[in-house]
Design an enzyme around this catalytic site. Sequence first.
Site, PDB file in Angstrom:
ATOM      1  N   GLU A 173       4.110   2.615   0.663  1.00 41.42           N
ATOM      2  CA  GLU A 173       2.736   2.292   1.071  1.00 41.42           C
ATOM      3  C   GLU A 173       2.668   1.993   2.562  1.00 41.42           C
ATOM      4  OE1 GLU A 173       0.915  -1.220  -0.569  1.00 41.42           O
ATOM      5  OE2 GLU A 173      -1.091  -0.351  -0.390  1.00 41.42           O
ATOM      6  N   HIS A 191      -6.339   3.502   2.009  1.00 40.51           N
ATOM      7  CA  HIS A 191      -6.055   2.750   3.251  1.00 40.51           C
ATOM      8  C   HIS A 191      -6.284   3.530   4.542  1.00 40.51           C
ATOM      9  CE1 HIS A 191      -4.351  -1.167   1.998  1.00 40.51           C
ATOM     10  NE2 HIS A 191      -3.851  -0.526   0.960  1.00 40.51           N
TER      11      HIS A 191
HETATM   12 ZN   LIG Z   1      -2.861  -1.236  -0.843  1.00 43.46          ZN
END
Ligand SMILES: [Zn+2]
Length: 416
Positions: free
Chosen positions: A143, A216
């Site tokens: 991530e 994101h």
């Molecule tokens: Zn996240």
Amino acid sequence: MAMKGILLVLLLESLVLVAADTFKDEALNIMASCPVIDGHNDLPWQLLSKFNNQLNKTDLYTLNDTHTNIPKLRAGRVGGQFWAAYVPCDTQGKDAVKRTLEQIDVIQRMCEEYPEVFSCVDSVQGIEDAFAGNKIASLIGVEGGHSIDSSLGTLRTFYKLGVRYMTLTHSCNAPWVDNWLVDRGDDQAENNGLSEFGKNVILEMNRLGMIVDLSHVSVKTMRDTLEVSKAPVIFSHSSAYSLCNHARNVPDDLLKLVKEKRGLVMVNFYNDYVTCSKTANLSNVADHFDYIKKVAGYESVGFGGDYDGVPRVPEGLEDVSKYPDLVAELLRRNWTHAELNASLAYNLLRVFREVEQVKTNMMTSDPKEVPIEYEKIKSDCHTSYGYDVSDVKDAAERQLLGKGLILLCLLYSLLV
Ligand SMILES: [Zn+2]
Ligand SMILES: *[C@@H]1O[C@H](CO)[C@@H](O)[C@H](O)[C@H]1NC(C)=O
Ligand SMILES: *[C@@H]1O[C@H](CO)[C@@H](O)[C@H](O)[C@H]1NC(C)=O
Ligand SMILES: *[C@@H]1O[C@H](CO)[C@@H](O)[C@H](O)[C@H]1NC(C)=O
Ligand SMILES: *[C@@H]1O[C@H](CO)[C@@H](O)[C@H](O)[C@H]1NC(C)=O
Ligand SMILES: *[C@@H]1O[C@H](CO)[C@@H](O)[C@H](O)[C@H]1NC(C)=O
């Protein structure tokens, strides 16, 4: 008369109760043959925060102050999980790569320590085998693009370690890609979406067979990626912007583009992204499923709970044991068995299969080799090996030093 009324109310109430139970039973029935594959769970981050990754200091059967443990996963009919190898943005340009390796390692050790529950896999076939063996197919998602430290070699090595998606950013820009904070004006755009190097990162992910995750990122990054990527993309944990106008969510025109490119939006349950407030409930989350289905079709919806990565979750979806309750609510809203199959698992499997196919198609293309420009990564924490920097600052410094020495010599000869 009154008695009859009360009886009628009781009868109706019991009918409602029976109906409710029926939906839950049907949900469990559906999930018995088609468990959920969730796009994003931050248990590995909890393992780092609570135990500094010492698995031996906890027991995943009895761990009880997290959204996730083994009994809850089993009750929730979780059959597949992308575990987040997440490290915060303040590691960027420092120890991001090392810390990401450690999160990858803790996920793999989790599989080794609980082989009766988790099976670490890295392919569609692997997921199907895990389903068949009643194991939780465990996959690794990195991530944040800061985790590769602007290095294609690191990206390729992550793939070899089993990483099967990378979220292009967390909540910071990387030197080649812009994050969602840019859309809120809380961060400056530095790459206008994806830089040229960033576009090569996408193509390299396509070539490797790594899924591109757009949760994101900034809207411009979403657009650039959807244009460049040869394979469908996912949003591993994002919801619908039209229902809650948070920049972490996906706007309608992007939902339509995702549909066009056969991608997938896996709905995030975090209250703040569901209702744009601190409170939310299961029904509010179901609204996001209905909405994305309406705009992009059931082929583009999935589950991306973000459990153990957020401080608040909706009433009715308190932990990973609650997926069947959400499925029951969708049944109540007339979702068909086929639509639920798709959103639970088949959409993700379809995307992953296409990503694998693109890898096969690109088998003969060469790895991307052009490194990021030195100026983009120059810092005290980076060396310049391999870069030709003789004509940049170092040269200027040497020149200055040279002039200084000549001056000293002159002074010395004058004095002597
Ligand atoms: Zn996240
Ligand atoms: C955990 O590790 C320590 C130190 O290596 C060892 O002494 C202990 O037996 C381990 N505990 C468990 C439950 O495996
Ligand atoms: C949660 O786990 C801790 C540590 O194992 C234990 O002391 C506590 O009693 C548990 N709490 C509940 C509510 O089960
Ligand atoms: C969920 O919250 C909404 C308000 O956003 C409310 O109208 C609804 O009644 C709640 N549903 C349940 C089942 O609590
Ligand atoms: C579901 O379908 C039934 C029967 O067709 C209908 O009566 C009901 O209004 C529908 N519910 C929703 C939420 O669409
Ligand atoms: C849903 O998936 C299960 C498991 O693969 C399958 O047995 C079932 O036929 C599917 N149902 C529909 C309606 O697609």
